[in-house]
Design a protein around this motif. Structure first.
Motif, PDB file in Angstrom:
ATOM      1  N   ASN A   1      23.069  68.569  47.296  1.00 14.72           N
ATOM      2  CA  ASN A   1      23.120  69.118  45.949  1.00 14.72           C
ATOM      3  C   ASN A   1      22.518  68.139  44.938  1.00 14.72           C
ATOM      4  O   ASN A   1      23.102  67.091  44.647  1.00 14.72           O
ATOM      5  CB  ASN A   1      24.558  69.475  45.576  1.00 14.72           C
TER       6      ASN A   1
ATOM      7  N   TRP B   1      13.611  65.096  52.401  1.00 19.77           N
ATOM      8  CA  TRP B   1      14.989  65.453  52.047  1.00 19.77           C
ATOM      9  C   TRP B   1      15.588  66.477  53.008  1.00 19.77           C
ATOM     10  O   TRP B   1      14.918  67.391  53.439  1.00 19.77           O
ATOM     11  CB  TRP B   1      15.044  66.065  50.656  1.00 19.77           C
ATOM     12  N   ASP B   2      16.879  66.324  53.260  1.00 17.69           N
ATOM     13  CA  ASP B   2      17.646  67.318  54.000  1.00 17.69           C
ATOM     14  C   ASP B   2      18.393  68.186  52.964  1.00 17.69           C
ATOM     15  O   ASP B   2      18.056  68.168  51.792  1.00 17.69           O
ATOM     16  CB  ASP B   2      18.626  66.600  54.943  1.00 17.69           C
ATOM     17  N   VAL B   3      19.392  68.913  53.395  1.00 22.64           N
ATOM     18  CA  VAL B   3      20.173  69.769  52.492  1.00 22.64           C
ATOM     19  C   VAL B   3      21.172  68.924  51.687  1.00 22.64           C
ATOM     20  O   VAL B   3      21.978  68.206  52.268  1.00 22.64           O
ATOM     21  CB  VAL B   3      20.949  70.831  53.320  1.00 22.64           C
TER      22      VAL B   3
ATOM     23  N   THR C   1      21.436  73.238  45.037  1.00 21.05           N
ATOM     24  CA  THR C   1      21.320  72.758  46.413  1.00 21.05           C
ATOM     25  C   THR C   1      19.882  72.934  46.906  1.00 21.05           C
ATOM     26  O   THR C   1      19.318  74.017  46.784  1.00 21.05           O
ATOM     27  CB  THR C   1      22.267  73.547  47.344  1.00 21.05           C
ATOM     28  N   VAL C   2      19.289  71.856  47.426  1.00 20.99           N
ATOM     29  CA  VAL C   2      17.969  71.987  48.035  1.00 20.99           C
ATOM     30  C   VAL C   2      18.156  72.234  49.524  1.00 20.99           C
ATOM     31  O   VAL C   2      19.028  71.665  50.165  1.00 20.99           O
ATOM     32  CB  VAL C   2      17.075  70.735  47.813  1.00 20.99           C
ATOM     33  N   LEU C   3      17.321  73.139  50.049  1.00 21.80           N
ATOM     34  CA  LEU C   3      17.441  73.536  51.458  1.00 21.80           C
ATOM     35  C   LEU C   3      16.307  72.882  52.235  1.00 21.80           C
ATOM     36  O   LEU C   3      15.494  73.552  52.849  1.00 21.80           O
ATOM     37  CB  LEU C   3      17.354  75.058  51.554  1.00 21.80           C
ATOM     38  N   LYS C   4      16.215  71.574  52.159  1.00 18.18           N
ATOM     39  CA  LYS C   4      15.144  70.785  52.766  1.00 18.18           C
ATOM     40  C   LYS C   4      13.876  70.844  51.899  1.00 18.18           C
ATOM     41  O   LYS C   4      13.357  71.915  51.619  1.00 18.18           O
ATOM     42  CB  LYS C   4      14.786  71.260  54.191  1.00 18.18           C
TER      43      LYS C   4
ATOM     44  N   ARG D   1      18.569  82.851  48.760  1.00 18.01           N
ATOM     45  CA  ARG D   1      18.435  81.566  49.459  1.00 18.01           C
ATOM     46  C   ARG D   1      17.435  80.648  48.755  1.00 18.01           C
ATOM     47  O   ARG D   1      16.867  79.743  49.377  1.00 18.01           O
ATOM     48  CB  ARG D   1      17.945  81.801  50.883  1.00 18.01           C
TER      49      ARG D   1
ATOM     50  N   THR E   1      18.802  76.597  45.481  1.00 19.66           N
ATOM     51  CA  THR E   1      19.684  77.702  45.086  1.00 19.66           C
ATOM     52  C   THR E   1      20.162  77.485  43.649  1.00 19.66           C
ATOM     53  O   THR E   1      19.909  76.440  43.052  1.00 19.66           O
ATOM     54  CB  THR E   1      20.897  77.809  46.029  1.00 19.66           C
TER      55      THR E   1
END
Lengths: 313, 313
Positions: free
Chosen positions: B94, B90-92, B81-84, B157, B77
């Motif tokens: 920043n 990686w998980d969620v 922030t990565v959303l996986k 998203r 985003t």
């Protein structure tokens, strides 16, 4: 910044106009006829005269007027150039310059009517609270508008949001008004829905309440579906398949927050949202599922609201 | 504004890094391994250490560093922030905050790798001179990036530009990696092209040079088409049909100026542009015809260029 502004929605039959306070309240609304004679040469002068009259009636001073926004029925670039509005008789020219010259008002914003309606719905309609929105207008044709970060996406030639001509069928033999085949507009516009129903009725062996109608309308089909008529249910399902697929294709490109569905067909209400959402979900990848869908709320006023918003943003 | 910045392209196997002067000149380029152990917990510390080492080697002062841009293999985003990122483990979280903490550098920009590559191509690659661009990357999968007014379109998203999952076939029985069927990626990626060729070879009754190959590659198919092999010509035509249709659907939504085609498959060159342009024109409405099509130019460096550009814009 002034105290008031004008929002103008220029259509093929009438010009709708609204007077707005800069806080967004519409304080007056009226219409004039669209005079299309002589390639539409009277249209902008008529609009200018009507605005001038309103200014005099209400006793506004020049410095109180924040500007005029106008939505036009065709592609318009960011500097206000229209690239032919076929049903007004207009050729290529700059509406901003012309309307500014006619009114003496400098701040003129021009947008495509479907895009402007989308902005109106974001501002004070079904899309309130969102900044990234796609509006689809299901009327005689299918129009669309894309709003990103609160602003209209115009596109490099003023043709962004032409989602009525997204291809949804590959085996269509009838031609769309645009010259292509299989366009969303052929299935999801009021005319398209009726046409598909008439096609289906020719083949249908069962009994349907639609068989008793002399002249079908989209409303009749949705009403019959709500009452459980099997053919109507199937037709509404097919409508949802095509519209849901098109909205999924759009989401894959721009990932909006919400879809706002408007135009005459959308008066069928919740049944539209249900059937479109279902087929949207089937056609979109995981990361794009569960978007918001809502109905437009401003009806025919969306254009004047959106036009005013172009001035006020 | 500082004197230099870093562009980082984080991939599943290696991390590519570039050092840029703020005028856009790349002055150094290197790689480190992507350590995916323990859910990728070493990746950002490794990147921070490598940047720190480069800063010390070259003797840069803190105030000379304009920032770090990083492209990641998954949705991200606007706030970083990565959303996986599934293939990093990686998980969620920043990335901006974490990389800022690790390096002490405040200006960190994060983008999805395909979007970042599109920005790189706009800046110093095939899309130079344009501000509204769609890039499609034909590699193992099909990635995409949308640039509007010179900036990445992230989407609400972080999933804008996921054009590999635009549906182009309605009668597909095989499932795409995303779980849907008929996605562009199933026909226009390097793997997809080979798969379609193998399908066709099973049915083919004629003689084709492709029948002599033990293991087919996309390159072999384009090479055979250039030499006039009838089956290969047909396969390239079908590839063009699917990609041209998808780009037409995109144009109906955002009306870009240019399409940039990159990734390993694009090395086939002009034949790609010709066949895609032909089918684009067939599937798009009048106002959107005659768009520019070009090949990407930066190859594997597009990501580090685009990452640097995020910092410098």
């Amino acid at each position: 910044m002034g105290k008031i502004c004008f929002g103008v929605d220029l259509g093929g039959t009438t010009v709708k106009m609204g007077l707005f306070a800069v806080d967004g309240t519409m304080t007056d609304k009226w219409e004039i006829v669209t005079r299309k004679e002589e390639n539409g040469k009277y249209i902008l002068p008529d609009i200018a005269a009507s605005i001038q009259k309103k200014i005099e009636e209400q006793g506004f001073k020049r410095e109180e007027i924040a500007g005029i926004g106008i939505g036009v029925p065709g592609p318009a670039t960011e500097d206000g150039t229209v690239l032919k509005c076929a049903n007004l008789g207009w050729d290529v020219f700059n509406v901003t310059d012309e309307l500014s010259r006619l009114t003496g008002i400098e701040n003129i914003k021009v947008g495509n009517d479907a895009n402007v309606a989308a902005l109106g719905e974001m501002w004070q309609g079904g899309g309130r609270g969102y900044r990234n929105l796609v509006m689809v207008t299901l009327g005689t044709g299918v129009g669309g508008g894309v709003i990103l970060n609160g602003k209209i996406l115009t596109g490099s030639r003023g043709a962004a949001g032409e989602i009525g001509h997204i291809k949804v069928k590959y085996d269509e033999t009838d031609t769309c008004g645009c010259g292509k085949t299989g366009c969303l507009e052929q299935y999801a516009s009021a005319t398209g829905i009726v046409k598909q129903a008439n096609r289906a009725l020719e083949q249908y062996r069962g009994v349907s309440s639609l068989q008793q109608k002399k002249t079908l309308t989209a409303k009749m089909i949705f009403d019959a579906a709500k009452e459980g008529d099997a053919l109507a249910v199937k037709l509404v399902e097919e409508f949802g398949e095509n519209l849901g697929l098109a909205l999924a294709q759009i989401a894959q490109v721009i990932d909006p927050e919400v879809f706002v569905i408007g135009g005459g067909v959308s008066k069928a209400g919740q049944i539209i949202l249900e059937v479109v959402r279902k087929h949207y979900e089937e056609n979109v990848m995981f990361a794009l599922k569960n978007k918001a869908f809502c109905l437009a709320e401003l009806g025919n006023d969306a254009g004047i609201f959106g036009s005013a918003k172009m001035v006020l943003e």
